[in-house]
Design an enzyme around this catalytic site. Sequence first.
Site, PDB file in Angstrom:
ATOM      1  N   TYR A 104       0.844  -1.203   0.000  1.00 49.42           N
ATOM      2  CA  TYR A 104       0.000   0.000   0.000  1.00 49.42           C
ATOM      3  C   TYR A 104       0.877   1.250   0.000  1.00 49.42           C
ATOM      4  O   TYR A 104       0.609   2.206  -0.726  1.00 49.42           O
ATOM      5  CB  TYR A 104      -0.922   0.007   1.219  1.00 49.42           C
ATOM      6  CG  TYR A 104      -1.931  -1.107   1.214  1.00 49.42           C
ATOM      7  CD1 TYR A 104      -3.107  -1.000   0.480  1.00 49.42           C
ATOM      8  CD2 TYR A 104      -1.710  -2.273   1.939  1.00 49.42           C
ATOM      9  CE1 TYR A 104      -4.032  -2.030   0.466  1.00 49.42           C
ATOM     10  CE2 TYR A 104      -2.629  -3.303   1.927  1.00 49.42           C
ATOM     11  CZ  TYR A 104      -3.795  -3.181   1.190  1.00 49.42           C
ATOM     12  OH  TYR A 104      -4.699  -4.204   1.165  1.00 49.42           O
ATOM     13  N   ASN A 127     -12.825  -1.037  -4.296  1.00 49.19           N
ATOM     14  CA  ASN A 127     -12.763  -1.394  -5.713  1.00 49.19           C
ATOM     15  C   ASN A 127     -13.976  -2.249  -6.090  1.00 49.19           C
ATOM     16  O   ASN A 127     -14.151  -3.339  -5.563  1.00 49.19           O
ATOM     17  CB  ASN A 127     -11.470  -2.164  -5.978  1.00 49.19           C
ATOM     18  CG  ASN A 127     -11.404  -2.778  -7.349  1.00 49.19           C
ATOM     19  OD1 ASN A 127     -12.080  -2.355  -8.285  1.00 49.19           O
ATOM     20  ND2 ASN A 127     -10.585  -3.809  -7.486  1.00 49.19           N
ATOM     21  N   CYS A 135      -6.928  -5.647  -7.292  1.00 58.13           N
ATOM     22  CA  CYS A 135      -6.633  -5.248  -5.916  1.00 58.13           C
ATOM     23  C   CYS A 135      -5.988  -6.389  -5.124  1.00 58.13           C
ATOM     24  O   CYS A 135      -5.359  -6.145  -4.097  1.00 58.13           O
ATOM     25  CB  CYS A 135      -7.883  -4.728  -5.225  1.00 58.13           C
ATOM     26  SG  CYS A 135      -9.309  -5.816  -5.332  1.00 58.13           S
ATOM     27  N   HIS A 136      -6.098  -7.622  -5.623  1.00 59.89           N
ATOM     28  CA  HIS A 136      -5.462  -8.752  -4.946  1.00 59.89           C
ATOM     29  C   HIS A 136      -3.940  -8.666  -5.011  1.00 59.89           C
ATOM     30  O   HIS A 136      -3.247  -9.351  -4.257  1.00 59.89           O
ATOM     31  CB  HIS A 136      -5.953 -10.087  -5.540  1.00 59.89           C
ATOM     32  CG  HIS A 136      -5.650 -10.277  -6.982  1.00 59.89           C
ATOM     33  ND1 HIS A 136      -6.472  -9.784  -7.982  1.00 59.89           N
ATOM     34  CD2 HIS A 136      -4.611 -10.891  -7.606  1.00 59.89           C
ATOM     35  CE1 HIS A 136      -5.955 -10.110  -9.154  1.00 59.89           C
ATOM     36  NE2 HIS A 136      -4.827 -10.771  -8.951  1.00 59.89           N
ATOM     37  N   GLU A 162      -1.573 -16.553 -10.830  1.00 57.54           N
ATOM     38  CA  GLU A 162      -0.819 -15.648 -11.695  1.00 57.54           C
ATOM     39  C   GLU A 162       0.668 -15.992 -11.745  1.00 57.54           C
ATOM     40  O   GLU A 162       1.368 -15.564 -12.661  1.00 57.54           O
ATOM     41  CB  GLU A 162      -0.991 -14.200 -11.223  1.00 57.54           C
ATOM     42  CG  GLU A 162      -2.374 -13.668 -11.484  1.00 57.54           C
ATOM     43  CD  GLU A 162      -2.580 -12.242 -11.039  1.00 57.54           C
ATOM     44  OE1 GLU A 162      -3.653 -11.701 -11.343  1.00 57.54           O
ATOM     45  OE2 GLU A 162      -1.685 -11.646 -10.390  1.00 57.54           O
TER      46      GLU A 162
END
Length: 182
Positions: A104, A127, A135-136, A162
């Site tokens: 963040y 979001n 946002c993950h 991912e």
Amino acid sequence: MNLSLDRFESPLGEILLVFAGDTLRALDFWDYEPRMQRLLRLHYGSVVLTEAPAPAAIAQPLRAFFAGDWEALNAIRVETGGTAFQREVWAALRRIPAGQTVSYGRLAAQLGRPAASRAVGLANGANPVAIVVPCHRVIGANAALTGYGGGLARKAWLLAHENGSRSALPLLVALDAVGAVA
């Protein structure tokens, strides 16, 4: 405002897609539908959702993403409500490459607001378009997985997915065991 709703099957369970034409307005998990409805009201006021199949411009990139093409999400056109700052944070989220994470604080610094990590966290949490606005990919300063609107197990699954990890499968089984996926 009149919008369309489709229920999209994914490895993480049913995903709710809210769209207008070929533009995605919201994406959330079936078990968080009340939160999605609240965010829609907050961003757009009164919303009428009509069930309809998602257009190929939204559904095909999502299918490709879950099949391993992590860049496919970039093809999905997104439009959201929210404040100017929230939209700035959400745009920055889309620039985080798949398989990478950012804290963040680092995201706040990238936005030219190094003291705004808490505000970035609040915008991240608001979001309305999970997964597509990734946002993950935002984690705590100590690299810990921090809150995720779809639950930490889904966040961990998305990050593992991912990175091409087969370890995402046990997380899906764990989600199913607690009833978090259909």
